[in-house]
Design an enzyme around this catalytic site. Structure first.
Site: not given
Lengths: 235, 235
Positions: A90, A122-123, A159, A194
């Protein structure tokens, strides 16, 4: 012994949430059927409940149940009692802000150091590095600090995206941005594409997945490493 | 009377620095042959001297000379004495951090309110909004605040980029990011495409250049406005 997965993304193009990682996660979380989920990054601004429900669908496929940390009155206790932790993606600023507000940084560091398996995507991966200074996210809130868990002695760029040679846009490429980071900071940055992830077992850090990763060290030309490479010496 | 140009970018694809704006700037800075340049955003991490030299080349084409604010012992006095100010692009975090460190936010607000012409491009435009929360830049340093000049009662997103329908990358589109911003903030955001700018004359704000801009208001669907449109009522 530390046991951590630092994944570039939850979802690869055309796939469902976490499906490319599920077999790995079945083994990773084999000692628990219940995973504590940290939904603070709120992708697209969705609520903690909505995000937790979404992640539950993915984990149900491997017979795991996910409980959101926001469902506990005492989030610190929830961390202490957890047998597995997952922090989803997020917005990294929103995530880090909420972790600081709830005073959870130190307790998560302690528990993960003591062996609680931690999965980040991700985050949730970004915060495994020394600082969040190499996030790709928009700074939509102002957190009290950019310092993060430091599970690994470098920064993460999830990413990771190669330059598009056909682009006519004048914004910086990812590589340009990370080089700029090194005008002001000295720690290495690992750009994870990714579909790839870092596996941390004790002091051993290994690149996993099908793709190469790109390493940026201070005052060195960036270079690629193949999947299976060890990053234990990078710092 | 306030006199401000808020440009999406310094350079459009295939062009030289500022060339698409030079005729506009000849008129804009007609009352001075000397412009105070704020090079703090350091694109690519170049030095203040290097950046100032580069910008001088562009301004020399319209017979203007640029002096970097870092060349003055007292930057506050330099702002007070300036007959024109230009803040160039680069990294918004680095720029805002340096403006706060040198205690320059209030003095620039005052002088620009009193009529000193101000040109911003990219990061230098971002800071014309209420906050820097809608920058596209990587947070490579931690500034003491995200609050910026507020020359306009909304936020700026420079280098506004439309979604690429062919992309297989799972990172957020610009529109998704700005919608996320509105889960935590209520002020409007103006997405300015490369080659366009906002002209502020007194209380009148006009979109200039060849392209439409995209407006994001809290709890409303985003919409396009044509060049020549007034944004004076947007807040």
């Amino acid at each position: 012994m530390r046991n951590i997965i630092i994944a570039s993304t939850s979802t690869i193009h055309g796939g469902e949430s976490l499906d490319y990682l599920l077999e790995e996660l079945r083994e990773f979380f084999k000692n628990t059927s219940e995973i504590l989920f940290i939904p603070y990054a709120r992708p697209g601004g969705i609520t903690h409940d909505e995000y937790t429900a979404k992640v539950n669908i993915a984990f149900n496929k491997i017979d795991k149940k996910v409980i959101g940390i926001h469902e506990f009155n005492n989030p610190k206790e929830a961390i202490e009692n957890a047998k597995g932790i997952f922090t989803g993606g997020g917005n990294t600023f929103v995530l880090v802000n909420q972790l600081y507000r709830n005073n959870l940084i130190d307790i998560i560091k302690t528990e993960v150091k003591n062996g609680t398996p931690y999965l980040g995507t991700s985050a949730g991966s970004n915060i495994c590095g020394l600082t969040m200074n190499t996030t790709n996210d928009m700074p939509i809130v102002y957190p009290p600090s950019f310092k993060t868990f430091g599970f690994v002695p470098f920064n993460i760029n999830p990413h990771y995206l190669d330059p598009d040679p056909t682009s006519k846009h004048m914004g910086e490429t990812r590589e340009t941005r990370i080089k700029e980071f090194h005008k002001f900071n000295t720690q290495p940055v690992v750009g994870i594409r990714e579909g790839s992830w870092l596996e941390v077992k004790g002091d051993t850090i290994t690149l996993k997945g099908n793709l190469d990763a790109r390493i940026f060290e201070y005052n060195k030309a960036p270079y690629e490493i193949e999947t299976g490479s060890l990053l234990s010496e990078l710092k």
